[in-house]
Design a protein around this motif. Structure first.
Motif, mmCIF file in Angstrom:
data_model
loop_
_atom_site.group_PDB
_atom_site.id
_atom_site.type_symbol
_atom_site.label_atom_id
_atom_site.label_comp_id
_atom_site.label_asym_id
_atom_site.label_seq_id
_atom_site.Cartn_x
_atom_site.Cartn_y
_atom_site.Cartn_z
ATOM 1 N N PRO A 51 0.822 -1.210 0.000
ATOM 2 C CA PRO A 51 0.000 0.000 0.000
ATOM 3 C C PRO A 51 0.859 1.265 0.000
ATOM 4 N N ARG A 52 0.340 2.289 -0.611
ATOM 5 C CA ARG A 52 1.058 3.530 -0.761
ATOM 6 C C ARG A 52 1.011 4.318 0.544
ATOM 7 N N PRO A 53 2.134 4.811 0.999
ATOM 8 C CA PRO A 53 2.114 5.524 2.292
ATOM 9 C C PRO A 53 1.432 6.876 2.192
ATOM 10 N N LEU A 54 0.684 7.216 3.234
ATOM 11 C CA LEU A 54 -0.068 8.470 3.258
ATOM 12 C C LEU A 54 0.867 9.658 3.385
#
Lengths: 223, 193
Positions: free
Chosen positions: B16-19
Motif C-alpha cells: 500500500p502507498r504511504p499516506l
C-alpha cells in the motif's frame, strides 16, 4: 477532517502490520483436531479475511457517503455541512481504494506515469500468482472488494438521474463528483483485472463466442 | 484524483502507498506555487488533492453568514465549485486544442494549485472585513487581491507557458488570466451580510 486523516493513517498502519501478522495466522491453521477427511485436503484458507481493517474501510467510506447523502435532511439542517462531509468521505474513499485496499485485497494497482518526454501513460498491474501461500487472494475479500466497487458507482448514477429529474440541482455537483471518483476506481480496477494485453471488447467477444458454441454443441447432443 | 507514482517496482509486492508521502508531495507543491521557479515538480508528479482542498476552502469562505436557513448558502458553494472546475477544464481543453503538449490532469493540477495565492487573499479579505467598512477597507482589499492575482498569473504561466508553441502563448495564457480574474472578482465583491 482530523477524523478522516486519522482513519487513513490507521488504515495504512494496519496494512503494514497485517502483512507481518500473516505468518502467525498460517501457523495456527495447520493444526487440525480431527483426522482430515479425504475430500477436505483443500483447506478453507481462501475464504478467510486477511485484512479486516482494510475490508472495513473499503466499505465504510463508500457506504457512509451514500448514507449521509440520503439522510442529509435528517442529520443536519445545513446543506454545506453535508456537502463538505460527503466530499471528504468521497476523497478518502478514492485514496483508500486506489492506494491501499485494492493492493491488499485483490493485488491490483493502477497509476499514471509521466516519462522523461512529458508523455503520460496509464499503468495497470496485477500481482502475479506467486508460489508463496500467503500472497494468494482470498475469496471472501475478493467478493467484498468487487461488491463494494461495483454497487456504489451504480447507486451514484441512480442518484444523479434522480437529482436531475427532480430538479434538486444543488446536489448535482456532489453527485457528479461521486460518480466520477468511484467510476474512475471501477474503471481502473476492471482494466487491471482484464489485463493490458486484451481489451474489453475482445474479452467480451471471446466470452460470448464460447457461450454460443457451448449452446450449439449442447443442442446437437440433445437432438 | 490519481497521482503520478514514482517507481513501478515489482508487481509481486504491491504494497500500500504511504499516506505521508502523498501529504508531503502536496505540501511541496504548495511551496512551489508560493515561490515559483522553473521546476518540473508540479508537472511530473501531479495530483489533484491540493486543488480540491483549495476549492473547498475558498467555497467555504465565500459563504454569506445568512441566518435564513432556506437560503442556506448551498447554491453559492456549488457555484464556486462549478466555476473553478469547469473553468479549469475549459482552459485545459483550450490549451490542448491549441497544440499544447501537456496532459489533461497536469494542466488541471497547475491551475488548481495556483489558486493558492487567491485563497490567501480571501483569508486576508475576510479578516479585513471584520473592521469597519469604508473606502480604506476597500482599498486595502483591492490592493491585496491585485497582488495575489498577479502572483497567481505569474505562477501558472511559469509552468504552463513552456508547453505551448511560441506563437500561441498569448492565446493560451489569456483564458488563464480571465479565469483568475473571475475568481478575484468574486473575492473582491464578497460582503458578508
Amino acid at each position: 477532517m482530523l477524523l478522516m486523516i486519522l482513519s487513513c493513517v490507521l488504515l495504512n498502519c494496519s496494512a503494514h502490520v497485517g502483512n507481518r501478522r500473516l505468518d502467525s495466522n498460517d501457523d495456527t491453521e495447520d493444526v487440525s483436531l480431527f483426522d482430515a477427511e479425504e475430500e477436505t485436503t483443500n483447506r478453507p484458507r481462501k475464504s478467510k479475511i486477511r485484512h479486516p481493517v482494510a475490508s472495513f474501510f473499503h466499505l465504510f467510506f463508500r457506504v457512509s457517503a451514500i448514507v449521509v447523502y440520503l439522510l442529509c435532511e435528517l442529520l443536519s439542517s445545513s446543506f454545506i455541512t453535508c456537502m463538505v462531509t460527503i466530499i471528504l468521505l468521497l476523497s478518502c474513499d478514492f485514496w483508500a481504494v486506489k492506494n491501499v485496499t485494492g493492493r491488499l485485497m485483490v493485488g491490483l494497482r493502477w497509476w499514471n506515469h509521466i516519462d522523461e518526454d512529458g508523455k503520460s501513460h496509464w499503468v495497470f498491474e496485477s500481482r502475479k500468482e506467486s508460489s508463496q501461500e500467503n500472497k494468494t487472494v482470498s475469496e471472501a475479500e475478493s467478493r467484498i472488494f468487487w461488491l463494494g466497487l461495483i454497487a456504489c458507482p451504480v447507486l451514484w448514477v441512480i442518484f444523479a438521474f434522480s437529482a436531475l429529474f427532480s430538479f434538486r440541482v444543488k446536489w448535482l455537483a456532489v453527485v457528479i463528483m461521486g460518480v466520477v471518483l468511484q467510476g474512475a476506481n471501477l474503471y481502473g480496477y476492471i482494466r487491471c483485472k482484464v489485463g493490458s494485453r486484451k481489451n474489453l471488447t475482445s474479452m467480451a467477444t471471446s466470452y460470448f463466442g464460447k457461450q454460443f458454441l457451448r449452446q450449439n454443441t449442447g443442442d446437437d447432443q440433445t437432438s | 484524483m490519481a497521482e503520478a507514482e514514482e517507481s513501478p517496482g515489482d508487481p509481486g509486492t504491491a504494497s500500500p502507498r504511504p499516506l505521508m508521502r502523498d501529504l508531503k508531495a502536496v505540501g511541496k507543491k504548495f511551496m512551489h506555487v508560493l515561490y515559483p521557479r522553473k521546476s518540473n515538480t508540479l508537472l511530473r508528479d501531479w495530483d489533484l488533492w491540493g486543488p480540491l482542498i483549495l476549492c473547498v476552502t475558498l467555497a467555504l469562505m465565500l459563504q454569506r453568514d445568512s441566518v435564513d436557513s432556506e437560503k442556506d448558502g448551498g447554491p453559492q458553494f456549488a457555484e464556486v465549485f462549478v466555476i473553478v472546475w469547469f473553468g479549469a477544464v475549459t482552459i485545459t481543453l483550450n490549451s490542448k486544442l491549441l497544440g499544447g503538449n501537456i496532459s489533461f490532469f497536469q494542466s488541471l493540477c497547475v491551475l488548481g494549485y495556483c489558486i493558492l495565492p487567491l485563497t490567501v487573499a480571501m483569508l486576508i479579505c475576510r479578516l479585513v472585513l471584520l473592521a469597519d467598512p469604508g473606502p480604506v477597507n476597500f482599498m486595502v482589499r483591492l490592493f491585496v487581491v491585485i497582488v495575489m492575482f498577479a502572483w497567481s498569473i505569474v505562477a501558472s504561466t511559469a509552468f504552463l507557458a513552456d508547453s505551448q508553441p511560441p506563437n500561441r502563448r498569448a492565446l493560451a495564457v489569456y483564458p488563464v488570466f480571465l479565469f483568475y480574474f473571475v475568481i478575484s472578482w468574486m473575492i473582491l465583491t464578497f460582503t458578508p451580510q
